[in-house]
Design an enzyme around this catalytic site. Structure first.
Site, PDB file in Angstrom:
ATOM      1  CG  ASP A  80      -2.233  -0.583   1.037  1.00 51.13           C
ATOM      2  OD1 ASP A  80      -2.724  -0.496  -0.099  1.00 51.13           O
ATOM      3  OD2 ASP A  80      -2.798  -1.133   1.993  1.00 51.13           O
TER       4      ASP A  80
HETATM    5  C1  BGC Z   1       0.343   1.316   6.220  1.00 53.61           C
HETATM    6  C2  BGC Z   1      -0.014   0.087   5.444  1.00 53.61           C
HETATM    7  C3  BGC Z   1      -1.497   0.004   5.266  1.00 53.61           C
HETATM    8  C4  BGC Z   1      -2.037   1.312   4.694  1.00 53.61           C
HETATM    9  C5  BGC Z   1      -3.528   1.324   4.492  1.00 53.61           C
HETATM   10  C6  BGC Z   1      -0.300   2.538   5.641  1.00 53.61           C
HETATM   11  O1  BGC Z   1      -0.052   3.635   6.463  1.00 53.61           O
HETATM   12  O2  BGC Z   1       1.735   1.474   6.250  1.00 53.61           O
HETATM   13  O3  BGC Z   1       0.495  -1.060   6.084  1.00 53.61           O
HETATM   14  O4  BGC Z   1      -1.803  -1.046   4.399  1.00 53.61           O
HETATM   15  O5  BGC Z   1      -1.683   2.368   5.525  1.00 53.61           O
HETATM   16  O6  BGC Z   1      -4.228   1.418   5.661  1.00 53.61           O
HETATM   17  C1  NOJ Z   2      -1.761  -3.711   5.490  1.00 55.72           C
HETATM   18  C2  NOJ Z   2      -2.936  -3.719   4.560  1.00 55.72           C
HETATM   19  O1  NOJ Z   2      -4.095  -4.110   5.273  1.00 55.72           O
HETATM   20  C3  NOJ Z   2      -2.696  -4.653   3.386  1.00 55.72           C
HETATM   21  O2  NOJ Z   2      -3.786  -4.595   2.506  1.00 55.72           O
HETATM   22  C4  NOJ Z   2      -1.407  -4.317   2.695  1.00 55.72           C
HETATM   23  O3  NOJ Z   2      -1.205  -5.273   1.694  1.00 55.72           O
HETATM   24  C5  NOJ Z   2      -0.258  -4.306   3.661  1.00 55.72           C
HETATM   25  N1  NOJ Z   2      -0.539  -3.450   4.772  1.00 55.72           N
HETATM   26  C6  NOJ Z   2       1.057  -3.872   3.008  1.00 55.72           C
HETATM   27  O4  NOJ Z   2       1.059  -2.534   2.693  1.00 55.72           O
END
Ligand code: BGC
Ligand code: NOJ
Length: 813
Positions: A485
């Site tokens: 993400d």
């Molecule tokens: C986090 C991710 C997460 C994303 C969406 C980001 O701040 O680092 O792990 O998937 O937010 O919530």
């Molecule tokens: C947490 C999110 O819930 C997931 O969808 C994502 O793949 C990982 N973070 C990595 O960014």
């Protein structure tokens, strides 16, 4: 040090020190009503939606930590204490908290008074039960005053913490049975048809429902004025902060004990039956619940039913092995966590506030992988819910709301990996159940019935979306981000606070993802097989061509010489290449490409995994990339926003470690596969809890990487895709009991030192007792399989579906 131990026979983790390095929690609840419950009775509960229908107030990130819960205060003569340690941090002569499957029990003692609190959510009812037992272990009579305490949340947890100008005037309660039954009815007079109750099954000496009266305005939970005064005030809340507190008097002779049953529940009425009389709520449903759980015996019976339910569930996959840590994690705790992630998605934990996130399209599909063998019918329903939020062009809402099951407009779509996870989830479901019929179910697109088409068409649109959205190198366009993400290659964000995920202000049409390409190739064979087995030969041929061509594209444009590239940015520059200054090599594309079997034939796979080992491995697991980004890169986004070693910037992001584990099994390197498995597995770090800090019985999303000052410290336990993927890696690829379209494949890949193990696996209405003998000391390879004493040709156990138990003997060699 260790703060507890595993009681494997009871399937409990027993915490022996209340001051754990972070609150160590458990989840209560199975279907609609859930509670988060810490080892000191902190936490909260909600009905179906942690944001909108929260029953009790919880203060995240508060001082002291873990503020709010279901508290009991004891006044034993002049001695006042809290038996769950918090909130008074009382010195206890004994303490333990047993977290079990859907229940927890705190037992403690002080000055000859023993206390136990058994907390759980009964199957099918919307309430928490807290059964309290007080026992006089001293030689003298005891006159006790017991005070209960919970603080109501005004339902919407977000509004509850922000909208004080309104909220301080709307709180309302009703009290009955002399104060034994307290009903929280804020907003019931207008648009709500639900209320909460906090009740005890014995007569009370008094009650309080107004927080300030109970605590005193300037007191914390550790010094409630009322408890110190020894007498309830019978306060009736009007606005401000409604609470529920009972005052119970108990006389206990030496050796005598007394049980109390508290119910914290949710009730609703049909709109036309809201009122018993003007201004008085209709309490029929609540009172029925209270009658049902009106005695300690009834509570015990409900707990026994819950235990039976978990026996049944965990009986579906269990492991026996010399390595107890692996056996208990794979057989019990990992599956338990998979159930919790399936239920919660990423909404409510001690790191997810319950107000932020809906169900994720990609997250929920992946959660299915670890859950589908437990309750396949619920997995089926979930698939149909998720698919209904897909857009007609195959793209998808990134999230949907569990209550409405509608796509979330605030987040929207554009995460180009999302569609492919649907194929992954559906394939897992069909392999587990054999239910190809699900492909014919008509499912809406964009939640619009008029756009409904078969689930198969949804899969095709997912597949085609990737085929038709490629960039300059023929690799899939990344959109806002892919699984990571934080690779926001079309978001050039300079504004503090702006969301990296939803801002796409640099629509390059250029940034490409090697990971999405690998996910495509990984799912390709399943999609092709689904087409073939449903008579869609032409589609199968088309898909096979597309997958072959994507594989070639990865080899041509996604290979860096010693490992797979990660992506191309909006300028067409490489990410995850030796040419980069930072972020030269990433875990995700390498793990997934080898999982997809790319480069098994030409040495690339071997090289890639060796590079991962050389450059990314640490003693606590594999970091996400190296070198960590030292500064913020506008063209990369959030990935470079984190301080080095945390989260997606070179943290040990546990979710994708099992991809490497699985990839290693593709190479047949069982010792290395197992090593990657154990490094992130919490049970192996139980005696290192001061550093790791989080629960030794559940996976965490992240462990700080080697670039971080707190290397080895875990964060974000419970709600992480790590749960599902580690379960897949250990059960299907290391122990190697893997559902395939034709049955159950036996394909272990273990350390040569592991001399054998056994697994009991329920599969399509038959039970397989599988004993694996590795006295040959190999890492992979099956010499022979017998099924009920007869040699099996090949290694796939057929789905016998005869309701019987079958003995399977496997010899490796
Ligand atoms: C986090 C991710 C997460 C994303 C969406 C980001 O701040 O680092 O792990 O998937 O937010 O919530
Ligand atoms: C947490 C999110 O819930 C997931 O969808 C994502 O793949 C990982 N973070 C990595 O960014």
């Amino acid at each position: 040090m260790q703060y507890g131990y595993f009681d494997d026979d009871a399937r409990e983790y027993v915490i022996t020190h209340p001051d754990t390095p972070y609150p160590w929690i458990n989840y209560l609840g199975s279907e609609d009503f859930y509670g988060l419950f810490s080892n000191t009775s902190g936490g909260y509960c909600f009905y179906r939606d942690a944001r909108l229908l929260r029953l009790i107030r919880y203060r995240y990130n508060n001082v002291p930590t873990d503020s709010g819960g279901r508290y009991f205060y004891i006044r034993d003569g002049g001695d006042i204490w809290t038996p769950s340690w918090m909130p008074m941090k009382s010195a206890l002569d004994r303490y333990e908290c047993r977290h079990g499957m859907g229940y927890s029990r705190i037992s403690s003692a002080r000055n000859g008074l023993a206390f136990s609190q058994t907390s759980f959510v009964p199957l099918k009812d919307n309430c928490e039960i807290h059964k309290i037992v007080l026992a006089n272990e001293s030689k003298a009579d005891k006159d006790l005053d017991v005070f209960s305490f919970i603080e109501f949340c005004l339902w919407n947890a977000n509004d509850d913490m922000t909208n004080f100008q309104r909220n301080f005037s709307i709180g309302e309660v009703e009290v009955e049975a002399g104060g034994a039954r307290i009903y929280h009815k804020t907003e019931y007079r207008e648009r709500r048809n639900h209320y909460a109750l906090w009740a005890v099954n014995v007569p009370v000496a008094g009650f309080d429902t107004d927080r300030q009266t109970f605590l005193g305005l300037y007191n914390g939970f550790d010094h409630p004025e009322t408890v110190f005064a020894g007498k309830a005030n019978n306060s009736v809340a009007s606005g401000w902060a409604p609470i529920g507190s009972h005052h119970i008097k108990a006389h206990l002779a030496p050796g005598e004990s007394k049980a109390l049953v508290f119910v914290l529940g949710y009730s609703e009425n049909p709109d036309d039956q809201k009122w018993a009389s003007p201004g008085v709520i209709n309490k029929t449903p609540a009172n029925a619940l209270l009658e049902k759980y009106g005695s300690p015996e009834a509570a015990d019976k409900a707990l026994a039913a819950l235990k039976d339910y978990w026996d049944l569930l965990l009986g579906r996959f269990s492991v026996e092995a010399e390595d107890k840590r692996m056996a208990r994690m794979a057989g019990v705790w990992n599956q338990y966590q998979c159930m919790v992630t399936f239920n919660m998605s990423r909404s409510a934990s001690y790191f997810e506030s319950g107000i932020g996130r809906g169900m994720g399209f990609r997250d929920s599909n992946q959660d299915l992988l670890g859950f589908v063998h437990l309750v396949p019918e619920r997995a089926r329903a979930r698939i149909l819910d998720i698919a209904a939020t897909q857009f007609p062009d195959g793209s998808a809402y990134h999230q949907y709301q569990p209550l409405t099951k509608r796509g979330n407009n605030e987040v929207g779509s554009g995460f180009n990996d999302d569609p492919l996870w649907l194929i992954c989830g559906v394939a897992a479901y069909i392999k587990e159940t054999g239910d190809f019929g699900i492909l014919d179910v008509k499912v809406p697109f964009d939640n619009k019935e008029e756009l409904a088409d078969s689930l198969f068409v949804h899969l095709k649109r997912s597949f085609d979306y990737t085929v038709t959205h490629t960039g300059p190198h023929g690799l899939p366009l990344i959109g806002r981000a892919d699984w990571n993400d934080c690779l926001n290659l079309n978001c050039f964000s300079k504004t503090p606070g702006e969301s990296f995920q939803t801002t796409a202000n640099f629509e390059s049409g250029v940034a490409e993802s090697v990971l999405i390409a690998a996910i495509f190739v990984f799912n390709g064979p399943d999609y092709i097989e689904i087409c073939r087995r449903t008579g869609r030969e032409e589609e199968a041929a088309y898909a096979a061509k597309a997958v072959a061509s994507m594989t070639e594209t990865i080899k041509t444009h996604g290979w860096d010489g010693n490992w797979f590239l990660r992506a191309y940015d909006a300028y067409g520059h490489k990410i995850g290449s030796h040419e980069c200054e930072d972020g030269q090599i990433y875990i995700e594309s390498n793990g997934f490409a080898v999982m997809a079997e790319i480069g098994l034939d030409d040495g690339r796979a071997l090289k890639a995994l060796d590079s991962v080992k050389d450059r990314l491995d640490t003693k606590y697991g594999i970091v996400l990339q190296q070198p960590a980004y030292k500064e913020y890169h506008l063209e990369l986004g959030e990935v470079s926003s984190y301080p080095p070693g945390y989260k997606e910037n070179a943290g040990i992001f546990c979710h994708n470690n099992p991809w490497v584990t699985i990839a290693e099994t593709k190479l047949g390197r069982g010792t290395r596969a197992f090593e990657t498995y154990t490094k992130i597995c919490p049970a192996y770090r139980e005696d290192d809890s001061d550093l790791r800090r989080l629960e030794p019985y559940v996976y965490a999303q992240m462990v700080a990487g080697k670039d971080a000052p707190r290397f080895g410290e875990a964060k974000n336990s419970w709600l992480t895709g790590t749960a599902a993927w580690t379960f897949v890696s250990i059960s299907q690829y290391i122990l190697g009991v893997r559902p395939v379209f034709d049955g159950l494949l036996i394909d272990p890949c273990i350390p040569s030192s592991m001399k054998g193990f056994s697994v009991i696996r329920h599969f399509q209405n038959a039970v397989y007792r599988i004993a694996v003998d590795n006295s040959a000391g190999v890492e992979k390879g099956v010499k022979s399989v017998t099924l009920d004493g007869k040699p099996l040709s090949g290694t796939v156990l057929p789905a016998l579906s005869d309701g019987r138990t079958h003995e399977v003997n496997v010899v490796m060699g």
